[in-house]
Design a protein around this motif. Structure first.
Motif, PDB file in Angstrom:
ATOM      1  N   LEU A  88      35.791  60.782  64.874  1.00  0.00           N
ATOM      2  CA  LEU A  88      37.169  60.341  65.030  1.00  0.00           C
ATOM      3  C   LEU A  88      37.681  60.873  66.358  1.00  0.00           C
ATOM      4  O   LEU A  88      37.407  62.018  66.720  1.00  0.00           O
ATOM      5  CB  LEU A  88      38.048  60.886  63.905  1.00  0.00           C
ATOM      6  N   THR A  89      38.429  60.057  67.074  1.00  0.00           N
ATOM      7  CA  THR A  89      38.944  60.453  68.373  1.00  0.00           C
ATOM      8  C   THR A  89      40.279  59.757  68.638  1.00  0.00           C
ATOM      9  O   THR A  89      40.556  58.688  68.079  1.00  0.00           O
ATOM     10  CB  THR A  89      37.923  60.135  69.487  1.00  0.00           C
ATOM     11  N   GLU A 133      42.779  56.623  56.618  1.00  0.00           N
ATOM     12  CA  GLU A 133      42.061  55.740  55.696  1.00  0.00           C
ATOM     13  C   GLU A 133      41.400  54.593  56.464  1.00  0.00           C
ATOM     14  O   GLU A 133      40.254  54.230  56.192  1.00  0.00           O
ATOM     15  CB  GLU A 133      43.016  55.204  54.633  1.00  0.00           C
ATOM     16  N   GLY A 134      42.108  54.023  57.416  1.00  0.00           N
ATOM     17  CA  GLY A 134      41.556  52.930  58.214  1.00  0.00           C
ATOM     18  C   GLY A 134      40.382  53.372  59.071  1.00  0.00           C
ATOM     19  O   GLY A 134      39.387  52.653  59.194  1.00  0.00           O
ATOM     20  N   LEU A 135      40.480  54.548  59.661  1.00  0.00           N
ATOM     21  CA  LEU A 135      39.381  55.066  60.478  1.00  0.00           C
ATOM     22  C   LEU A 135      38.147  55.346  59.625  1.00  0.00           C
ATOM     23  O   LEU A 135      37.018  55.049  60.038  1.00  0.00           O
ATOM     24  CB  LEU A 135      39.825  56.324  61.226  1.00  0.00           C
ATOM     25  N   GLU A 136      38.347  55.878  58.435  1.00  0.00           N
ATOM     26  CA  GLU A 136      37.209  56.140  57.558  1.00  0.00           C
ATOM     27  C   GLU A 136      36.579  54.838  57.079  1.00  0.00           C
ATOM     28  O   GLU A 136      35.355  54.733  56.990  1.00  0.00           O
ATOM     29  CB  GLU A 136      37.630  57.027  56.394  1.00  0.00           C
ATOM     30  N   ARG A 137      37.381  53.821  56.795  1.00  0.00           N
ATOM     31  CA  ARG A 137      36.831  52.494  56.446  1.00  0.00           C
ATOM     32  C   ARG A 137      36.011  51.944  57.597  1.00  0.00           C
ATOM     33  O   ARG A 137      34.916  51.414  57.405  1.00  0.00           O
ATOM     34  CB  ARG A 137      37.963  51.525  56.109  1.00  0.00           C
ATOM     35  N   ALA A 138      36.533  52.069  58.808  1.00  0.00           N
ATOM     36  CA  ALA A 138      35.818  51.578  59.992  1.00  0.00           C
ATOM     37  C   ALA A 138      34.503  52.333  60.163  1.00  0.00           C
ATOM     38  O   ALA A 138      33.479  51.730  60.503  1.00  0.00           O
ATOM     39  CB  ALA A 138      36.691  51.728  61.237  1.00  0.00           C
ATOM     40  N   GLY A 163      43.926  55.296  66.853  1.00  0.00           N
ATOM     41  CA  GLY A 163      42.799  56.176  66.580  1.00  0.00           C
ATOM     42  C   GLY A 163      41.515  55.426  66.821  1.00  0.00           C
ATOM     43  O   GLY A 163      41.456  54.205  66.686  1.00  0.00           O
ATOM     44  N   GLY A 164      40.488  56.169  67.193  1.00  0.00           N
ATOM     45  CA  GLY A 164      39.196  55.565  67.459  1.00  0.00           C
ATOM     46  C   GLY A 164      38.116  56.177  66.597  1.00  0.00           C
ATOM     47  O   GLY A 164      38.244  57.291  66.099  1.00  0.00           O
ATOM     48  N   ILE A 165      37.045  55.413  66.457  1.00  0.00           N
ATOM     49  CA  ILE A 165      35.866  55.875  65.732  1.00  0.00           C
ATOM     50  C   ILE A 165      34.648  55.497  66.574  1.00  0.00           C
ATOM     51  O   ILE A 165      34.588  54.398  67.120  1.00  0.00           O
ATOM     52  CB  ILE A 165      35.811  55.273  64.309  1.00  0.00           C
TER      53      ILE A 165
END
Length: 161
Positions: free
Chosen positions: A87-88, A107-112, A75-77
């Protein structure tokens, strides 16, 4: 217990694992759109690689998830304007679905996104991607007005971080 078998780390989009995951992502979403598995000559490398320069610091990040060491999710941010991040390419390979990785990826994408300075995350998707839509809603995303447009965008979501 399944959560212990996952690891998520930032990775350059051009690594072999990241590239293979992006290609699988495209094959899955395009295949669903066309109602069949794509043949090798139908993959559009330009589309697979579109916007990749934005998935790197300082304006973005790309996460690769591994299940028991095997590449299984990505996943990307991308930091947009005004404290928003998009998010992409949120994807789990089918063999790894139902093992807790989707929640950890979100959760990891939101942290990033927070680490990039975002206060809100947004995303767009298609109506037929029902599993993805259910994941987003489960993580507190609500439907929002369109913030961008494109041929494969049918619904938009947002969440305050």
């Amino acid at each position: 217990m399944a959560r212990m078998t996952w690891s998520f780390t930032p990775e350059r989009v051009g690594t072999p694992d990241a590239t293979a995951l992006r290609r699988d992502y495209f094959g899955d979403v395009a295949g669903r759109y066309f109602g069949r598995v794509l043949s090798e000559d139908e993959y559009d490398e330009d589309m697979i690689d579109e916007g990749l320069e934005r998935l790197a610091p300082p304006a973005g990040e790309f996460l690769v998830g591994r299940y028991e060491g095997r590449p299984a999710a990505c996943g990307g941010i991308v930091l947009l304007d005004g404290g928003r991040a998009e998010l992409t390419r949120v994807y789990l390979r089918p063999a790894y679905r139902g093992k807790g990785g989707a929640d950890l990826l979100m959760e990891g994408l939101e942290r990033a996104a927070r680490a990039l300075g975002a206060r809100r995350t947004v995303l767009n998707t298609r109506l037929d991607l029902v599993e993805a839509r259910a994941l987003y809603v489960r993580h507190g995303y609500g439907e929002i007005p369109a913030y961008c447009s494109g041929p494969y965008m049918e619904i938009w979501y947002g969440k305050e971080l």
